[in-house]
Scaffold this motif. Structure first.
Motif, PDB file in Angstrom:
ATOM      1  N   LEU A   1       0.064 -55.946  20.974  1.00  8.67           N
ATOM      2  CA  LEU A   1       0.320 -54.788  21.813  1.00  8.67           C
ATOM      3  C   LEU A   1       1.290 -53.851  21.138  1.00  8.67           C
ATOM      4  CD1 LEU A   1       0.629 -53.071  24.179  1.00  8.67           C
ATOM      5  CD2 LEU A   1       1.636 -54.956  25.388  1.00  8.67           C
ATOM      6  N   LEU A   2       2.365 -54.421  20.656  1.00  3.70           N
ATOM      7  CA  LEU A   2       3.342 -53.582  19.974  1.00  3.70           C
ATOM      8  C   LEU A   2       2.757 -53.050  18.689  1.00  3.70           C
ATOM      9  CD1 LEU A   2       6.582 -55.563  20.602  1.00  3.70           C
ATOM     10  CD2 LEU A   2       5.633 -53.609  21.779  1.00  3.70           C
TER      11      LEU A   2
ATOM     12  N   GLY B   1       4.977 -60.763  34.144  1.00  4.44           N
ATOM     13  CA  GLY B   1       5.023 -60.242  32.790  1.00  4.44           C
ATOM     14  C   GLY B   1       4.974 -58.730  32.768  1.00  4.44           C
ATOM     15  N   ALA B   2       4.481 -58.187  31.653  1.00  9.47           N
ATOM     16  CA  ALA B   2       4.389 -56.742  31.464  1.00  9.47           C
ATOM     17  C   ALA B   2       3.057 -56.419  30.808  1.00  9.47           C
ATOM     18  CB  ALA B   2       5.546 -56.244  30.613  1.00  9.47           C
ATOM     19  N   SER B   3       2.651 -55.179  30.915  1.00 10.77           N
ATOM     20  CA  SER B   3       1.410 -54.725  30.289  1.00 10.77           C
ATOM     21  C   SER B   3       1.698 -53.439  29.530  1.00 10.77           C
ATOM     22  CB  SER B   3       0.333 -54.465  31.337  1.00 10.77           C
ATOM     23  OG  SER B   3      -0.017 -55.650  32.005  1.00 10.77           O
ATOM     24  N   LEU B   4       1.054 -53.325  28.398  1.00 10.73           N
ATOM     25  CA  LEU B   4       1.287 -52.174  27.534  1.00 10.73           C
ATOM     26  C   LEU B   4      -0.023 -51.763  26.876  1.00 10.73           C
ATOM     27  CD1 LEU B   4       3.345 -50.270  26.032  1.00 10.73           C
ATOM     28  CD2 LEU B   4       3.405 -52.006  24.259  1.00 10.73           C
ATOM     29  N   ARG B   5      -0.243 -50.470  26.823  1.00 10.46           N
ATOM     30  CA  ARG B   5      -1.323 -49.928  26.003  1.00 10.46           C
ATOM     31  C   ARG B   5      -0.762 -48.770  25.201  1.00 10.46           C
ATOM     32  NH1 ARG B   5      -5.361 -46.332  29.919  1.00 10.46           N
ATOM     33  NH2 ARG B   5      -3.729 -45.039  30.877  1.00 10.46           N
ATOM     34  N   VAL B   6      -1.464 -48.434  24.133  1.00 11.95           N
ATOM     35  CA  VAL B   6      -0.975 -47.376  23.250  1.00 11.95           C
ATOM     36  C   VAL B   6      -2.051 -46.317  23.084  1.00 11.95           C
ATOM     37  CG1 VAL B   6      -0.124 -46.833  20.950  1.00 11.95           C
ATOM     38  CG2 VAL B   6       0.512 -48.975  22.046  1.00 11.95           C
ATOM     39  N   VAL B   7      -1.624 -45.069  23.123  1.00  9.10           N
ATOM     40  CA  VAL B   7      -2.504 -43.923  22.852  1.00  9.10           C
ATOM     41  C   VAL B   7      -2.073 -43.308  21.529  1.00  9.10           C
ATOM     42  CG1 VAL B   7      -3.363 -41.710  23.672  1.00  9.10           C
ATOM     43  CG2 VAL B   7      -2.715 -43.482  25.327  1.00  9.10           C
ATOM     44  N   HIS B   8      -3.007 -43.183  20.612  1.00  9.63           N
ATOM     45  CA  HIS B   8      -2.700 -42.566  19.325  1.00  9.63           C
ATOM     46  C   HIS B   8      -2.934 -41.068  19.435  1.00  9.63           C
ATOM     47  CE1 HIS B   8      -2.510 -41.358  15.288  1.00  9.63           C
ATOM     48  NE2 HIS B   8      -2.889 -42.477  14.716  1.00  9.63           N
ATOM     49  N   ALA B   9      -1.849 -40.322  19.460  1.00  7.12           N
ATOM     50  CA  ALA B   9      -1.941 -38.865  19.586  1.00  7.12           C
ATOM     51  C   ALA B   9      -1.165 -38.168  18.484  1.00  7.12           C
ATOM     52  CB  ALA B   9      -1.436 -38.421  20.953  1.00  7.12           C
ATOM     53  N   SER B  10      -1.042 -38.817  17.326  1.00  8.72           N
ATOM     54  CA  SER B  10      -0.402 -38.207  16.162  1.00  8.72           C
ATOM     55  C   SER B  10      -1.495 -37.741  15.210  1.00  8.72           C
ATOM     56  CB  SER B  10       0.505 -39.219  15.457  1.00  8.72           C
ATOM     57  OG  SER B  10       1.002 -38.691  14.245  1.00  8.72           O
ATOM     58  N   PRO B  11      -1.750 -36.428  15.100  1.00  9.24           N
ATOM     59  CA  PRO B  11      -2.967 -35.946  14.444  1.00  9.24           C
ATOM     60  C   PRO B  11      -3.040 -36.204  12.949  1.00  9.24           C
ATOM     61  CG  PRO B  11      -1.540 -34.095  15.014  1.00  9.24           C
ATOM     62  CD  PRO B  11      -0.956 -35.312  15.669  1.00  9.24           C
ATOM     63  N   ASN B  12      -1.899 -36.344  12.277  1.00 10.37           N
ATOM     64  CA  ASN B  12      -1.958 -36.496  10.825  1.00 10.37           C
ATOM     65  C   ASN B  12      -1.665 -37.911  10.356  1.00 10.37           C
ATOM     66  OD1 ASN B  12       0.837 -36.596  11.268  1.00 10.37           O
ATOM     67  ND2 ASN B  12       1.302 -35.596   9.317  1.00 10.37           N
ATOM     68  N   ALA B  13      -1.528 -38.860  11.281  1.00  9.98           N
ATOM     69  CA  ALA B  13      -1.203 -40.218  10.876  1.00  9.98           C
ATOM     70  C   ALA B  13      -2.425 -40.885  10.268  1.00  9.98           C
ATOM     71  CB  ALA B  13      -0.711 -41.016  12.072  1.00  9.98           C
ATOM     72  N   PRO B  14      -2.236 -41.641   9.163  1.00  6.91           N
ATOM     73  CA  PRO B  14      -3.376 -42.287   8.512  1.00  6.91           C
ATOM     74  C   PRO B  14      -3.803 -43.538   9.268  1.00  6.91           C
ATOM     75  CG  PRO B  14      -1.360 -42.890   7.407  1.00  6.91           C
ATOM     76  CD  PRO B  14      -0.974 -41.894   8.474  1.00  6.91           C
ATOM     77  N   ALA B  15      -4.971 -44.056   8.907  1.00  3.42           N
ATOM     78  CA  ALA B  15      -5.410 -45.331   9.472  1.00  3.42           C
ATOM     79  C   ALA B  15      -4.471 -46.436   8.995  1.00  3.42           C
ATOM     80  CB  ALA B  15      -6.836 -45.628   9.050  1.00  3.42           C
ATOM     81  N   VAL B  16      -4.160 -47.347   9.891  1.00  2.93           N
ATOM     82  CA  VAL B  16      -3.210 -48.403   9.545  1.00  2.93           C
ATOM     83  C   VAL B  16      -3.677 -49.752  10.058  1.00  2.93           C
ATOM     84  CG1 VAL B  16      -1.237 -46.834   9.552  1.00  2.93           C
ATOM     85  CG2 VAL B  16      -1.866 -48.062  11.643  1.00  2.93           C
TER      86      VAL B  16
ATOM     87  N   SER C   1      -5.604 -48.132  23.145  1.00  2.00           N
ATOM     88  CA  SER C   1      -5.775 -49.577  23.063  1.00  2.00           C
ATOM     89  C   SER C   1      -6.054 -50.177  24.425  1.00  2.00           C
ATOM     90  CB  SER C   1      -4.503 -50.214  22.492  1.00  2.00           C
ATOM     91  OG  SER C   1      -3.484 -50.233  23.479  1.00  2.00           O
ATOM     92  N   LYS C   2      -6.423 -51.443  24.437  1.00  2.00           N
ATOM     93  CA  LYS C   2      -6.488 -52.203  25.672  1.00  2.00           C
ATOM     94  C   LYS C   2      -5.077 -52.367  26.228  1.00  2.00           C
ATOM     95  CE  LYS C   2     -10.184 -55.218  23.945  1.00  2.00           C
ATOM     96  NZ  LYS C   2     -10.510 -56.642  23.638  1.00  2.00           N
ATOM     97  N   TYR C   3      -5.022 -52.624  27.531  1.00  2.15           N
ATOM     98  CA  TYR C   3      -3.780 -53.145  28.079  1.00  2.15           C
ATOM     99  C   TYR C   3      -3.644 -54.592  27.608  1.00  2.15           C
ATOM    100  CZ  TYR C   3      -3.105 -49.374  31.515  1.00  2.15           C
ATOM    101  OH  TYR C   3      -2.876 -48.171  32.132  1.00  2.15           O
ATOM    102  N   LEU C   4      -2.463 -54.934  27.143  1.00  3.47           N
ATOM    103  CA  LEU C   4      -2.191 -56.309  26.727  1.00  3.47           C
ATOM    104  C   LEU C   4      -1.059 -56.872  27.573  1.00  3.47           C
ATOM    105  CD1 LEU C   4      -2.414 -55.957  22.860  1.00  3.47           C
ATOM    106  CD2 LEU C   4      -4.159 -56.802  24.430  1.00  3.47           C
ATOM    107  N   GLU C   5      -1.223 -58.111  27.984  1.00  2.00           N
ATOM    108  CA  GLU C   5      -0.161 -58.798  28.723  1.00  2.00           C
ATOM    109  C   GLU C   5       0.804 -59.427  27.736  1.00  2.00           C
ATOM    110  OE1 GLU C   5      -1.748 -61.599  31.495  1.00  2.00           O
ATOM    111  OE2 GLU C   5      -3.526 -60.363  31.851  1.00  2.00           O
ATOM    112  N   LEU C   6       2.069 -59.419  28.078  1.00  2.03           N
ATOM    113  CA  LEU C   6       3.047 -60.001  27.186  1.00  2.03           C
ATOM    114  C   LEU C   6       4.228 -60.560  27.956  1.00  2.03           C
ATOM    115  CD1 LEU C   6       5.092 -56.992  26.295  1.00  2.03           C
ATOM    116  CD2 LEU C   6       2.640 -56.673  26.255  1.00  2.03           C
TER     117      LEU C   6
ATOM    118  N   ALA D   1       6.748 -54.226  33.930  1.00  2.00           N
ATOM    119  CA  ALA D   1       6.382 -52.827  33.688  1.00  2.00           C
ATOM    120  C   ALA D   1       4.955 -52.698  33.179  1.00  2.00           C
ATOM    121  CB  ALA D   1       7.349 -52.205  32.694  1.00  2.00           C
ATOM    122  N   ILE D   2       4.295 -51.615  33.574  1.00  2.00           N
ATOM    123  CA  ILE D   2       3.026 -51.199  32.983  1.00  2.00           C
ATOM    124  C   ILE D   2       3.304 -49.888  32.259  1.00  2.00           C
ATOM    125  CG2 ILE D   2       0.643 -50.511  33.406  1.00  2.00           C
ATOM    126  CD1 ILE D   2       0.707 -52.166  35.949  1.00  2.00           C
ATOM    127  N   VAL D   3       3.079 -49.888  30.952  1.00  2.52           N
ATOM    128  CA  VAL D   3       3.513 -48.765  30.120  1.00  2.52           C
ATOM    129  C   VAL D   3       2.343 -48.246  29.288  1.00  2.52           C
ATOM    130  CG1 VAL D   3       5.075 -48.030  28.275  1.00  2.52           C
ATOM    131  CG2 VAL D   3       5.849 -49.697  29.985  1.00  2.52           C
TER     132      VAL D   3
END
Length: 475
Positions: free
Chosen positions: A11-12, A40-55, A76-81, A114-116
């Motif tokens: 998730l991180l 627990g907690a749930s987290l997902r990530v949105v990639h909104a950086s236009p010039n960042a390379p694939a990683v 990303s998916k929501y991930l439990e942690l 938290a759900i973030v």
């Protein structure tokens, strides 16, 4: 705990990944809904950086990547942690897992319950505090918007856009003013009607003026995060162009590009000054446009339009014309030509998309918009010899050379316009061009004296607003 820690790192990692960057995509291939967990907690990530390379994303101390090849606009998916502290490392996609990471989050504490939604934003590699890469955590605490509504939360994440105002409905009255870069509208969300498209205007400057506008797809009755991302300095159609990234409960919905923009050029040799209206309505798009003049930018939602062209002085209908389908993210030149007061061809609208390529040399696209000129060849004239240019040859009324434009090596040239297949130009023109310039060269006016005389109109599409200039024939 080890399995939970791995999930958390994934998730991180996603978050870090988002931080680090990715390629280009409009949709999440494997979205999931909001987690239904009581601990627990749930987290997902949105990639909104236009010039960042694939990683690839790693958890420190774990040899295998948790995430591979993450891309711009993905969610990303929501991930439990489990709660804890983690360090996430990013490497270029496919890099040796033992190589030095290109980015590390450092220790990140993840709280319980938290759900973030964590949004990676800013410019990867920038050292400027105003636009550098960052992760913006949005703690989800949506307020019920009521039946028939969507809850919309807006985040300003465009790294080169100033503070803006948001006009929900695009009706000329911004509801949100002085909306700073990397600010957001709050956890509750704004209740907006679901089931129909939403018009959004973006304003900036002092005094405020509309910069651009969008039309979203019909909103579902759901919680929507709307992220202004990309760069205003890029073309709207480009991968990194300014747009709205819509994220719903199941992931990325899509990248909404700016409404199409149209510039209208009056090139009808016998038409007086005209106004242009949306067909059958009193909605004026262009007012008092005279021969050789270019309108300001007109931005409309994506669609095909019927347009009524009326004489400015009397309101008499000069003609009704229909546009092709105008596409989001695109810019168009619409040339009003033909004879308005009788003659063939009659008054019409000639639309051309702006599709110039990238070149350090000037790029020119030639358009034949002189209603009484024959099929022509356009080429170079050295004072004695006419050399047709193949891309500019065999053009009849309404025809244009290839849309990417032709790169011109010289900055100062003389061009000739000759009847197709002949070597004697009917007119020659001296042109001064600039490096990197993108221009339409339009043969316009009447060759045989039926109204305004034959000439070239040069529409410079290098920057917005576009500019126009007349080039008269050499003596």
């Amino acid at each position: 705990m080890r399995n939970s820690a791995r999930k958390l790192t994934v998730l991180l990692a996603v978050m870090a990944l988002v931080i680090a960057g990715a390629g280009c995509s409009d949709d999440d291939d494997d979205p999931v809904g909001v987690p239904d967990v009581g601990f627990g907690a749930s987290l997902r990530v949105v990639h909104a950086s236009p010039n960042a390379p694939a990683v690839d994303v790693y958890a420190e101390g774990v040899a295998a990547p948790l995430i591979t090849d993450l891309a711009y606009t993905e969610t990303s998916k929501y991930l439990e942690l489990d709660p804890g502290t983690y360090n996430i490392q990013l490497r270029g996609a496919g890099a040796d897992p033992t190589s030095a990471p290109v980015f590390e989050t450092g220790d990140i504490a993840i709280p319980e319950t938290a759900i973030v939604t964590a949004v990676a934003a800013g410019l990867f590699g920038s050292a400027d505090a105003d636009d550098m890469f960052r992760v913006i955590p949005l703690v989800e605490d949506w307020k019920d918007p009521g039946a028939g509504n969507a809850a919309v939360r807006i985040l300003h994440a465009s790294a080169d856009a100033p503070a803006v105002a948001i006009d929900v409905g695009n009706d000329g009255t911004p509801e949100i003013t002085d909306f700073a870069r990397f600010a957001e509208t709050g956890a509750d969300g704004v209740a907006l009607p679901a089931g129909s498209p939403l018009d959004i205007g973006i304003w900036a400057g002092n005094p405020l003026g509309r910069v651009t506008a969008f039309q979203t797809p019909a909103l579902p009755e759901a919680n929507i995060v709307l992220i202004a991302t990309g760069l205003l300095g890029e073309l709207p159609r480009d991968d990194m162009g300014f747009g709205l990234l819509a994220v719903g409960p199941s992931g990325t919905v899509g990248l909404i590009r700016q409404n199409p923009t149209v510039f209208v050029l009056h090139a009808s040799p016998d038409a007086p000054a005209v106004d242009v209206f949306v067909g059958g309505t009193d909605t004026e798009l262009v007012g008092d446009l005279s021969f050789s003049n270019l309108s300001p930018a007109v931005q409309v939602p994506p669609a095909a339009y019927s347009l009524d062209v009326k004489v400015s002085s009397s309101g008499a209908l000069a003609g009704t014309v229909t546009t092709p389908e105008l596409m989001a993210g695109e810019r168009y030149l619409a040339i009003a030509s033909g004879f308005a007061l009788g003659g063939t061809p009659g008054f019409t609208l000639l639309p051309y998309g702006e599709k110039f390529g990238e070149s350090a040399s000037p790029q020119v696209r030639v358009v034949h918009a002189s209603p009484d000129a024959p099929t022509v060849d356009v080429g170079l004239w050295d004072g004695a010899v006419f050399t047709p240019v193949s891309d500019y040859s065999g053009l009849s009324f309404g025809d244009a050379s290839p849309e990417a434009g032709l790169a011109i090596d010289a900055m100062n040239i003389t061009v000739g316009v000759a009847e197709a297949g002949t070597n004697n130009p009917a007119a020659t023109f001296d042109l001064t061009l600039m490096g990197g310039q993108k221009a339409f060269a339009i043969a316009a006016g009447s060759l045989f004296g039926n109204g305004e005389s034959f000439r070239l109109m040069l529409v410079d599409a290098t920057e917005v607003p576009w500019q126009t200039a007349q080039v008269m024939p050499n003596p």
